[in-house]
Design a protein around this motif. Structure first.
Motif, PDB file in Angstrom:
ATOM      1  N   GLU A 196      -6.279  -0.007 -15.810  1.00 45.90           N
ATOM      2  CA  GLU A 196      -5.546   0.113 -14.379  1.00 45.90           C
ATOM      3  C   GLU A 196      -4.286   0.724 -14.559  1.00 45.90           C
ATOM      4  O   GLU A 196      -3.530   0.410 -15.707  1.00 45.90           O
ATOM      5  N   THR A 238      -6.852  -3.409   0.571  1.00 44.34           N
ATOM      6  CA  THR A 238      -7.545  -2.877  -0.792  1.00 44.34           C
ATOM      7  C   THR A 238      -8.614  -2.133   0.037  1.00 44.34           C
ATOM      8  O   THR A 238      -9.303  -2.257   0.911  1.00 44.34           O
ATOM      9  N   THR A 273      -8.605   0.766  -5.277  1.00 45.99           N
ATOM     10  CA  THR A 273      -7.148   1.090  -4.848  1.00 45.99           C
ATOM     11  C   THR A 273      -6.648  -0.099  -3.985  1.00 45.99           C
ATOM     12  O   THR A 273      -7.407  -0.426  -3.031  1.00 45.99           O
ATOM     13  N   PHE A 279       1.290  -0.466  -5.700  1.00 45.24           N
ATOM     14  CA  PHE A 279       0.011   0.506  -5.700  1.00 45.24           C
ATOM     15  C   PHE A 279      -0.681   0.295  -7.007  1.00 45.24           C
ATOM     16  O   PHE A 279      -0.190   0.426  -8.059  1.00 45.24           O
ATOM     17  N   GLU A 286      -4.751   0.888  -8.984  1.00 38.47           N
ATOM     18  CA  GLU A 286      -5.935   1.376  -8.984  1.00 38.47           C
ATOM     19  C   GLU A 286      -6.723   1.384 -10.470  1.00 38.47           C
ATOM     20  O   GLU A 286      -6.150   1.246 -11.513  1.00 38.47           O
ATOM     21  N   LEU A 314      -6.384  10.197 -10.713  1.00 32.47           N
ATOM     22  CA  LEU A 314      -5.816   8.964 -10.301  1.00 32.47           C
ATOM     23  C   LEU A 314      -5.027   9.291  -8.890  1.00 32.47           C
ATOM     24  O   LEU A 314      -4.287  10.322  -8.964  1.00 32.47           O
ATOM     25  N   GLU A 315      -5.153   8.351  -7.764  1.00 25.66           N
ATOM     26  CA  GLU A 315      -4.696   8.526  -6.720  1.00 25.66           C
ATOM     27  C   GLU A 315      -3.227   8.061  -6.441  1.00 25.66           C
ATOM     28  O   GLU A 315      -2.643   8.564  -5.657  1.00 25.66           O
ATOM     29  N   ILE A 316      -3.009   6.839  -6.987  1.00 27.79           N
ATOM     30  CA  ILE A 316      -1.782   6.071  -6.781  1.00 27.79           C
ATOM     31  C   ILE A 316      -0.340   6.801  -6.894  1.00 27.79           C
ATOM     32  O   ILE A 316       0.442   6.599  -6.125  1.00 27.79           O
TER      33      ILE A 316
END
Length: 234
Positions: free
Chosen positions: A8, A54, A59, A70, A72, A82-84
């Motif tokens: 994570e 959520t 995420t 944030f 993920e 990864l987006e965060i």
């Protein structure tokens, strides 16, 4: 040498004051902090004490009176996918007028020792701790948890080490050692407040540099009795 798997990634931005009720799926979508096609998982929470949204892609965003987080799930994802980090940077762009205090890059990873529950325990008690009678007290094996702090240029890594179990896709319970890493950046007082949003975006944008150093440190634990100099990473 066993591999450390990133489980994570979380980015926590500290602010002097934040209204948690601001966090809603609508706000995240209208401000383009999250892509419009993201689907909310479950009922969002919203209160003055804390709000949480959520998404089905693993995420989540959590707002509290003095921080926004944030997170993920990173299992089976390439780190550059990864987006965060993008979400956190966009949040700072949208709310650049907030009084930012600092930012933390939190990494949770694990080393898998397989189905034998003794493997993770033996790794900690035989490699990281000195043997002694203190390990033999009680009616059950003593539980372990180790907290360490490493100081590097510009930042500090706080590292926690714990034994745990994890269920595999084929429903097998494996023995693992969790390595939780926290890089904490305090920006209050180090520069004019107007520069805080840009500094936070710079730190967030360089999160993979922290991931590299995290792996450098954790890898040392997987090579018992080795003496290796850390690279100079600033």
């Amino acid at each position: 040498m066993k591999k450390t798997n990133l489980q994570e990634l979380a980015i926590v931005i500290a602010v002097k004051e934040l209204d948690p009720t601001l966090l809603t799926p609508e706000f995240l979508n209208y401000s383009q902090i999250v892509p419009a096609d993201w689907v909310v998982a479950g009922q969002p929470m919203r209160s003055f004490q804390g709000s949480q949204v959520t998404f089905q892609n693993g995420t989540s965003v959590i707002a509290q009176p003095q921080r926004i987080s944030f997170a993920e799930l990173a299992v089976d994802k390439p780190t550059d996918g990864l987006e965060i980090p993008k979400l956190a940077a966009k949040f700072v762009d949208v709310l650049a007028n907030l009084s930012y205090v600092g930012v933390g890059i939190n990494l949770r990873g694990y080393v898998d020792f397989g189905a034998d529950k003794r493997e993770a325990r033996d790794f900690i008690f035989q490699n990281l701790l000195s043997p002694g009678a203190w390990q033999q007290m009680g009616i059950a094996p003593v539980q372990s948890g180790i907290n360490l702090s490493y100081t590097f240029e510009e930042r500090r890594l706080n590292l926690s080490i714990n034994e745990a179990t994890m269920q595999t896709p084929d429903n097998q319970m494996n023995s693992i050692v969790l390595f939780g890493g926290n890089f904490d950046y305090d920006i209050a007082g180090t520069m004019p407040p107007a520069a805080h949003p840009q500094r936070i975006k710079q730190i967030v944008g360089n999160w993979q540099r922290d991931l590299q150093l995290y792996h450098e440190v954790v890898d040392r634990f997987m090579v018992p009795n080795s003496v290796i100099s850390f690279p100079s990473l600033s």
